[in-house]
Write an enzyme that holds these catalytic residues in place. Structure first.
Site, PDB file in Angstrom:
ATOM      1  N   GLN A  80       0.852  -1.379  -0.121  1.00 45.49           N
ATOM      2  CA  GLN A  80       0.120  -0.135   0.004  1.00 45.49           C
ATOM      3  C   GLN A  80       0.957   1.273   0.101  1.00 45.49           C
ATOM      4  OE1 GLN A  80      -2.098   1.884   3.223  1.00 45.49           O
ATOM      5  NE2 GLN A  80      -4.044   1.379   2.326  1.00 45.49           N
ATOM      6  N   CYS A 110      -7.098   7.207   4.213  1.00 45.63           N
ATOM      7  CA  CYS A 110      -6.591   7.392   5.506  1.00 45.63           C
ATOM      8  C   CYS A 110      -6.942   8.774   5.912  1.00 45.63           C
ATOM      9  CB  CYS A 110      -5.256   7.178   5.760  1.00 45.63           C
ATOM     10  SG  CYS A 110      -4.527   7.149   7.374  1.00 45.63           S
ATOM     11  N   ASN A 208     -14.699  -3.533   4.139  1.00 45.29           N
ATOM     12  CA  ASN A 208     -13.857  -3.195   5.374  1.00 45.29           C
ATOM     13  C   ASN A 208     -14.771  -2.734   6.483  1.00 45.29           C
ATOM     14  OD1 ASN A 208     -11.579  -0.991   6.516  1.00 45.29           O
ATOM     15  ND2 ASN A 208     -11.545  -3.113   7.170  1.00 45.29           N
ATOM     16  N   GLY A 209     -14.239  -2.937   7.810  1.00 44.46           N
ATOM     17  CA  GLY A 209     -14.813  -2.309   8.833  1.00 44.46           C
ATOM     18  C   GLY A 209     -15.726  -3.023   9.914  1.00 44.46           C
ATOM     19  N   GLY A 232      -9.112  -5.448  10.051  1.00 48.13           N
ATOM     20  CA  GLY A 232      -8.040  -4.893  10.546  1.00 48.13           C
ATOM     21  C   GLY A 232      -7.732  -5.392  12.073  1.00 48.13           C
ATOM     22  N   ARG A 233      -8.466  -4.411  12.964  1.00 54.93           N
ATOM     23  CA  ARG A 233      -8.111  -4.754  14.256  1.00 54.93           C
ATOM     24  C   ARG A 233      -8.568  -6.050  14.888  1.00 54.93           C
ATOM     25  NH1 ARG A 233     -12.082  -0.347  16.202  1.00 54.93           N
ATOM     26  NH2 ARG A 233     -12.892  -0.734  13.930  1.00 54.93           N
TER      27      ARG A 233
HETATM   28  C1  LIG Z   1      -3.407   0.903  13.941  1.00 53.39           C
HETATM   29  C2  LIG Z   1      -4.027   1.216  12.670  1.00 53.39           C
HETATM   30  C3  LIG Z   1      -3.250   1.405  11.549  1.00 53.39           C
HETATM   31  C4  LIG Z   1      -3.812   1.674  10.374  1.00 53.39           C
HETATM   32  N1  LIG Z   1      -3.177   2.060   9.469  1.00 53.39           N
HETATM   33  C5  LIG Z   1      -3.651   1.849   8.256  1.00 53.39           C
HETATM   34  C6  LIG Z   1      -2.787   2.186   6.947  1.00 53.39           C
HETATM   35  O1  LIG Z   1      -1.586   1.922   6.829  1.00 53.39           O
HETATM   36  N2  LIG Z   1      -3.476   2.066   5.744  1.00 53.39           N
HETATM   37  C7  LIG Z   1      -4.842   2.205   5.473  1.00 53.39           C
HETATM   38  O2  LIG Z   1      -5.432   2.097   4.549  1.00 53.39           O
HETATM   39  N3  LIG Z   1      -5.692   2.060   6.691  1.00 53.39           N
HETATM   40  C8  LIG Z   1      -5.045   1.942   7.932  1.00 53.39           C
HETATM   41  N4  LIG Z   1      -5.926   1.452   9.025  1.00 53.39           N
HETATM   42  C9  LIG Z   1      -7.316   1.384   8.807  1.00 53.39           C
HETATM   43  C10 LIG Z   1      -7.355  -0.073   8.764  1.00 53.39           C
HETATM   44  O3  LIG Z   1      -6.833  -0.597   7.467  1.00 53.39           O
HETATM   45  C11 LIG Z   1      -9.136  -0.305   8.730  1.00 53.39           C
HETATM   46  O4  LIG Z   1      -9.655   0.259   7.546  1.00 53.39           O
HETATM   47  C12 LIG Z   1      -9.703   0.039   9.884  1.00 53.39           C
HETATM   48  O5  LIG Z   1      -9.227  -0.272  11.056  1.00 53.39           O
HETATM   49  C13 LIG Z   1     -11.260  -0.281   9.965  1.00 53.39           C
HETATM   50  O6  LIG Z   1     -11.433  -2.016   9.792  1.00 53.39           O
HETATM   51  P1  LIG Z   1     -11.340  -2.694  11.096  1.00 53.39           P
HETATM   52  O7  LIG Z   1     -12.840  -2.166  11.733  1.00 53.39           O
HETATM   53  O8  LIG Z   1     -11.386  -4.112  10.770  1.00 53.39           O
HETATM   54  O9  LIG Z   1     -10.292  -2.557  12.054  1.00 53.39           O
HETATM   55  C14 LIG Z   1      -5.304   1.678  10.159  1.00 53.39           C
HETATM   56  C15 LIG Z   1      -6.042   1.131  11.464  1.00 53.39           C
HETATM   57  C16 LIG Z   1      -5.383   0.923  12.609  1.00 53.39           C
HETATM   58  C17 LIG Z   1      -6.303   0.421  13.898  1.00 53.39           C
END
Ligand SMILES: Cc1cc2nc3c(=O)[nH]c(=O)nc-3n(C[C@H](O)[C@H](O)[C@H](O)COP(=O)(O)O)c2cc1C
Length: 328
Positions: A80, A110, A208-209, A232-233
């Site tokens: 990415q 982001c 996602n999310g 993600g998380r």
């Molecule tokens: C600690 C952290 C770092 C993240 N870094 C990025 C990143 O580098 N690039 C990106 O597109 N999204 C980033 N995100 C967003 C995640 O990719 C994702 O879209 C977001 O956490 C929602 O998904 P989830 O509910 O499954 O966590 C980050 C999220 C977290 C919590």
């Protein structure tokens, strides 16, 4: 229930993604150690790097960079990137070819303040987005994906025309995080709005999310009609979540997960294997913050590891915690 309708691989000219389940790009979390842990537990069909600056990528040394370290097992693998005004994306794309990228993902969602300063991520204007995608497209035949949120405000027309524009410029895969640019993670995710994108474009859409359980995954697929999911998380809390989803929704046979303690210590081993000593403890602390959610008294684990001065001390604190804990 096995979902047949969504059970097909996502096919992009040179790569097939199955199960259509992706580990999200996450700064400080979705590095080689977590990715390998997820590989070992099974179920994920696509991996992303943490976001990488287009300006820094060409000179980043992959032999020592914690952001570039990667094994062939972490595959298919999309790097990415984020870009902004005044940055040339082409040298970064050329560099990614030398790193055996299997795809290139452009971060367009982001909202982090650090990206505001650079005019990157969700702060990139449409004109620059078009220019950037055209340059990437002219420099590579690899699949291009883009990761977006729902927009600045909830506006279906704007969202749909933005996604159509991305598709017409040559984006092959779209990941949609179902929140607006300004929304925090505590806000409810709008999986149905991801469905509005899915109904508009012909390229595959990953939703996602807010996916933390198999039930969430099933509901997200139902509400969005997406072709795949990105976690993600939830993957830092339960790195076996992909295996659970793959088993239950895609009928993939996978081994049962090892104990919570075994998984944690395997992660520590992978950190030791993948990172130089000074790079390990911070990453363990960040991971533990999430992993601790598996335990009723997880805050003791998280705060204990947070205060550790070495990875050895963190391991001892975690070991004592696991001995006392009821959760296996
Ligand atoms: C600690 C952290 C770092 C993240 N870094 C990025 C990143 O580098 N690039 C990106 O597109 N999204 C980033 N995100 C967003 C995640 O990719 C994702 O879209 C977001 O956490 C929602 O998904 P989830 O509910 O499954 O966590 C980050 C999220 C977290 C919590």
């Amino acid at each position: 229930m096995i979902i047949k309708a969504n059970g097909d691989p996502i096919s992009l000219n040179s790569c097939s993604i199955f199960p259509p389940l992706a580990l999200a790009p996450m700064v400080g979390l979705s590095h080689s150690a977590l990715r390998l842990l997820v590989v070992e537990l099974g179920g994920a069909g696509l991996f992303f790097s943490e976001m990488l600056s287009v300006g820094k990528l060409p000179t980043e040394n992959e032999k020592i960079s914690p952001f570039l370290t990667r094994t062939p097992a972490e595959s298919p693998f999309f790097y990415q990137i984020f870009s902004g005004p005044g940055l040339d994306v082409v040298p970064a794309v050329e560099r990614l070819h030398t790193l055996n990228a299997q795809g290139i993902d452009l971060n367009l969602g982001c909202p982090a303040p650090a990206l505001r300063k650079l005019g990157a991520g969700s702060f990139m204007g449409d004109k620059l987005i078009v220019e950037t995608i055209r340059k990437i497209r002219s420099a590579t035949t690899l699949p291009i994906s883009a990761k977006i949120r729902l927009g600045k405000t909830l506006d279906e027309k704007v969202l749909v025309s933005f996604c159509k524009m991305l598709e017409s410029e040559g984006v092959d895969l779209l990941t949609v995080h179902g929140r607006l640019h300004g929304e925090k993670f505590c806000r409810k995710v709008r999986w149905d709005w991801i469905g509005k994108v899915k109904n508009t474009v012909t390229i595959p859409v990953i939703a996602n999310g807010g996916i933390f359980t198999v039930t969430d995954a099933r509901k997200c697929l139902h509400d969005s009609g997406a072709d795949g999911l990105m976690v993600g998380r939830g993957a830092a809390i339960r790195p076996w979540i992909f295996a659970d989803i793959a088993r239950e929704l895609y009928g993939v046979e996978l081994a049962e997960r090892p104990s919570l303690a075994k998984i944690y210590f395997r992660f520590v081993e992978l950190l030791e294997d993948r990172f130089q000593s000074e790079r390990r403890l911070g990453r363990l602390k960040q991971f533990t913050h999430y992993y601790a959610e598996n335990f009723a008294f997880g805050h003791h684990l998280a705060s204990g590891v947070q205060n550790a001065n070495s990875i050895k001390e963190a391991g001892e604190i975690a070991g004592k915690f696991f001995e006392k804990s009821d959760e296996q």
